[in-house]
Design a protein around this motif. Structure first.
Motif, PDB file in Angstrom:
ATOM      1  N   GLU A 251      56.867  44.367  55.232  1.00  0.00           N
ATOM      2  CA  GLU A 251      57.153  43.127  55.302  1.00  0.00           C
ATOM      3  C   GLU A 251      58.435  42.884  54.209  1.00  0.00           C
ATOM      4  O   GLU A 251      58.614  43.497  53.321  1.00  0.00           O
ATOM      5  CB  GLU A 251      55.732  41.976  54.779  1.00  0.00           C
ATOM      6  N   GLN A 252      58.749  41.564  54.345  1.00  0.00           N
ATOM      7  CA  GLN A 252      59.972  41.200  53.590  1.00  0.00           C
ATOM      8  C   GLN A 252      59.583  41.162  52.136  1.00  0.00           C
ATOM      9  O   GLN A 252      60.375  41.694  51.164  1.00  0.00           O
ATOM     10  CB  GLN A 252      60.505  39.925  54.034  1.00  0.00           C
ATOM     11  N   ARG A 253      58.507  40.555  51.705  1.00  0.00           N
ATOM     12  CA  ARG A 253      58.069  40.769  50.389  1.00  0.00           C
ATOM     13  C   ARG A 253      57.945  41.933  49.895  1.00  0.00           C
ATOM     14  O   ARG A 253      58.198  42.400  48.710  1.00  0.00           O
ATOM     15  CB  ARG A 253      56.723  40.057  50.335  1.00  0.00           C
ATOM     16  N   GLU A 254      57.457  43.118  50.544  1.00  0.00           N
ATOM     17  CA  GLU A 254      57.197  44.341  50.293  1.00  0.00           C
ATOM     18  C   GLU A 254      58.597  45.050  49.829  1.00  0.00           C
ATOM     19  O   GLU A 254      58.904  45.706  48.889  1.00  0.00           O
ATOM     20  CB  GLU A 254      56.487  45.410  51.319  1.00  0.00           C
ATOM     21  N   ILE A 255      59.695  44.667  50.783  1.00  0.00           N
ATOM     22  CA  ILE A 255      61.064  45.115  50.494  1.00  0.00           C
ATOM     23  C   ILE A 255      61.470  44.589  49.247  1.00  0.00           C
ATOM     24  O   ILE A 255      62.223  45.418  48.350  1.00  0.00           O
ATOM     25  CB  ILE A 255      61.700  44.707  51.826  1.00  0.00           C
ATOM     26  N   GLU A 256      61.371  43.239  49.138  1.00  0.00           N
ATOM     27  CA  GLU A 256      61.587  42.689  47.957  1.00  0.00           C
ATOM     28  C   GLU A 256      61.339  43.356  46.744  1.00  0.00           C
ATOM     29  O   GLU A 256      61.815  43.542  45.505  1.00  0.00           O
ATOM     30  CB  GLU A 256      61.527  41.221  47.893  1.00  0.00           C
ATOM     31  N   ILE A 257      59.843  43.522  46.803  1.00  0.00           N
ATOM     32  CA  ILE A 257      59.278  44.218  45.456  1.00  0.00           C
ATOM     33  C   ILE A 257      60.008  45.490  45.307  1.00  0.00           C
ATOM     34  O   ILE A 257      60.358  45.970  44.126  1.00  0.00           O
ATOM     35  CB  ILE A 257      57.794  44.083  45.735  1.00  0.00           C
ATOM     36  N   PHE A 258      59.946  46.307  46.120  1.00  0.00           N
ATOM     37  CA  PHE A 258      60.551  47.583  46.144  1.00  0.00           C
ATOM     38  C   PHE A 258      62.005  47.799  45.654  1.00  0.00           C
ATOM     39  O   PHE A 258      62.238  48.315  44.558  1.00  0.00           O
ATOM     40  CB  PHE A 258      60.604  48.391  47.571  1.00  0.00           C
ATOM     41  N   LEU A 259      62.775  46.657  46.138  1.00  0.00           N
ATOM     42  CA  LEU A 259      64.195  46.556  45.813  1.00  0.00           C
ATOM     43  C   LEU A 259      64.227  46.254  44.233  1.00  0.00           C
ATOM     44  O   LEU A 259      65.087  46.497  43.274  1.00  0.00           O
ATOM     45  CB  LEU A 259      65.085  45.822  46.593  1.00  0.00           C
ATOM     46  N   THR A 260      63.529  45.280  43.932  1.00  0.00           N
ATOM     47  CA  THR A 260      63.511  44.739  42.429  1.00  0.00           C
ATOM     48  C   THR A 260      63.003  45.953  41.375  1.00  0.00           C
ATOM     49  O   THR A 260      63.642  46.139  40.283  1.00  0.00           O
ATOM     50  CB  THR A 260      62.510  43.708  42.285  1.00  0.00           C
ATOM     51  N   VAL A 261      61.999  46.628  41.869  1.00  0.00           N
ATOM     52  CA  VAL A 261      61.586  47.805  41.293  1.00  0.00           C
ATOM     53  C   VAL A 261      62.576  48.742  40.958  1.00  0.00           C
ATOM     54  O   VAL A 261      62.987  49.244  39.857  1.00  0.00           O
ATOM     55  CB  VAL A 261      60.191  48.550  41.549  1.00  0.00           C
TER      56      VAL A 261
ATOM     57  N   LEU B  80      66.044  55.367  50.335  1.00  0.00           N
ATOM     58  CA  LEU B  80      65.671  54.004  50.889  1.00  0.00           C
ATOM     59  C   LEU B  80      66.267  53.095  50.296  1.00  0.00           C
ATOM     60  O   LEU B  80      66.520  51.894  51.082  1.00  0.00           O
ATOM     61  CB  LEU B  80      64.135  54.184  50.831  1.00  0.00           C
ATOM     62  N   TYR B  81      66.279  53.010  48.955  1.00  0.00           N
ATOM     63  CA  TYR B  81      67.148  51.932  48.459  1.00  0.00           C
ATOM     64  C   TYR B  81      68.527  51.543  48.695  1.00  0.00           C
ATOM     65  O   TYR B  81      68.813  50.415  49.094  1.00  0.00           O
ATOM     66  CB  TYR B  81      66.962  52.107  46.544  1.00  0.00           C
ATOM     67  N   ASP B  82      69.196  52.789  48.928  1.00  0.00           N
ATOM     68  CA  ASP B  82      70.395  52.591  49.281  1.00  0.00           C
ATOM     69  C   ASP B  82      70.405  52.192  51.009  1.00  0.00           C
ATOM     70  O   ASP B  82      71.474  51.424  51.138  1.00  0.00           O
ATOM     71  CB  ASP B  82      71.226  54.051  49.315  1.00  0.00           C
ATOM     72  N   ASP B  83      69.573  52.285  51.800  1.00  0.00           N
ATOM     73  CA  ASP B  83      69.606  51.961  53.064  1.00  0.00           C
ATOM     74  C   ASP B  83      69.001  50.351  53.020  1.00  0.00           C
ATOM     75  O   ASP B  83      69.649  49.751  53.997  1.00  0.00           O
ATOM     76  CB  ASP B  83      68.703  52.755  53.847  1.00  0.00           C
ATOM     77  N   LEU B  84      68.013  50.134  52.345  1.00  0.00           N
ATOM     78  CA  LEU B  84      67.745  48.663  52.454  1.00  0.00           C
ATOM     79  C   LEU B  84      68.345  47.592  51.650  1.00  0.00           C
ATOM     80  O   LEU B  84      68.653  46.572  52.457  1.00  0.00           O
ATOM     81  CB  LEU B  84      66.080  48.823  51.818  1.00  0.00           C
ATOM     82  N   ARG B  85      69.047  48.007  50.710  1.00  0.00           N
ATOM     83  CA  ARG B  85      69.661  47.144  49.803  1.00  0.00           C
ATOM     84  C   ARG B  85      70.753  46.060  50.458  1.00  0.00           C
ATOM     85  O   ARG B  85      70.721  44.883  50.560  1.00  0.00           O
ATOM     86  CB  ARG B  85      70.422  47.577  48.817  1.00  0.00           C
ATOM     87  N   PRO B  86      71.649  46.770  51.315  1.00  0.00           N
ATOM     88  CA  PRO B  86      72.523  45.884  52.045  1.00  0.00           C
ATOM     89  C   PRO B  86      72.075  45.193  53.095  1.00  0.00           C
ATOM     90  O   PRO B  86      72.598  44.024  53.362  1.00  0.00           O
ATOM     91  CB  PRO B  86      73.815  46.980  52.500  1.00  0.00           C
ATOM     92  N   ALA B  87      71.168  45.560  54.025  1.00  0.00           N
ATOM     93  CA  ALA B  87      70.567  44.989  54.785  1.00  0.00           C
ATOM     94  C   ALA B  87      69.464  43.627  54.408  1.00  0.00           C
ATOM     95  O   ALA B  87      69.801  42.821  55.002  1.00  0.00           O
ATOM     96  CB  ALA B  87      69.580  45.903  55.716  1.00  0.00           C
ATOM     97  N   TYR B  88      69.032  43.986  53.357  1.00  0.00           N
ATOM     98  CA  TYR B  88      68.201  42.850  52.733  1.00  0.00           C
ATOM     99  C   TYR B  88      69.393  41.810  52.250  1.00  0.00           C
ATOM    100  O   TYR B  88      69.141  40.567  52.401  1.00  0.00           O
ATOM    101  CB  TYR B  88      67.267  43.280  51.641  1.00  0.00           C
ATOM    102  N   GLN B  89      70.330  42.040  51.480  1.00  0.00           N
ATOM    103  CA  GLN B  89      71.307  41.338  51.157  1.00  0.00           C
ATOM    104  C   GLN B  89      71.832  40.395  52.512  1.00  0.00           C
ATOM    105  O   GLN B  89      72.117  39.234  52.431  1.00  0.00           O
ATOM    106  CB  GLN B  89      72.500  41.930  50.190  1.00  0.00           C
ATOM    107  N   GLN B  90      72.096  41.030  53.462  1.00  0.00           N
ATOM    108  CA  GLN B  90      72.714  40.445  54.747  1.00  0.00           C
ATOM    109  C   GLN B  90      71.819  39.429  55.117  1.00  0.00           C
ATOM    110  O   GLN B  90      72.072  38.257  55.699  1.00  0.00           O
ATOM    111  CB  GLN B  90      72.896  41.598  55.947  1.00  0.00           C
TER     112      GLN B  90
END
Length: 86
Positions: free
Chosen positions: A3-13, A65-75
């Protein structure tokens, strides 16, 4: 499904490299952050962070995972912002 919140938590950590500061920034409990990271690690099947009582660091899989998710989440955030502005 992640879920989006899980991605947000992962990226923030991943940015803070600290569970307490991440929890504070996200306005959730440290327990919630820890539980979410453990859930993601189970879903991925590998540790995403090396953590001790003094230090938190991304593992090689965590970095990937961080490198893959960060730009996608920002988009996603940018798209929502543009939709609201329209």
């Amino acid at each position: 499904m992640v879920e989006q919140r899980e991605i947000e938590i992962f990226l923030t950590v991943g940015e803070e490299l600290h569970f307490g500061r991440s929890a504070e920034r996200l306005r959730v409990s440290v327990a919630m952050v820890s539980k979410t990271i453990k859930k993601l690690e189970r879903a991925v099947g590998a540790a995403l962070f090396d953590r001790t009582s003094r230090r938190v660091a991304l593992t090689p899989i965590g970095w990937r995972l961080y490198d893959d998710l960060r730009p996608a989440y920002q988009q996603i955030l940018d798209g929502i912002e543009r939709a609201v502005a329209a």
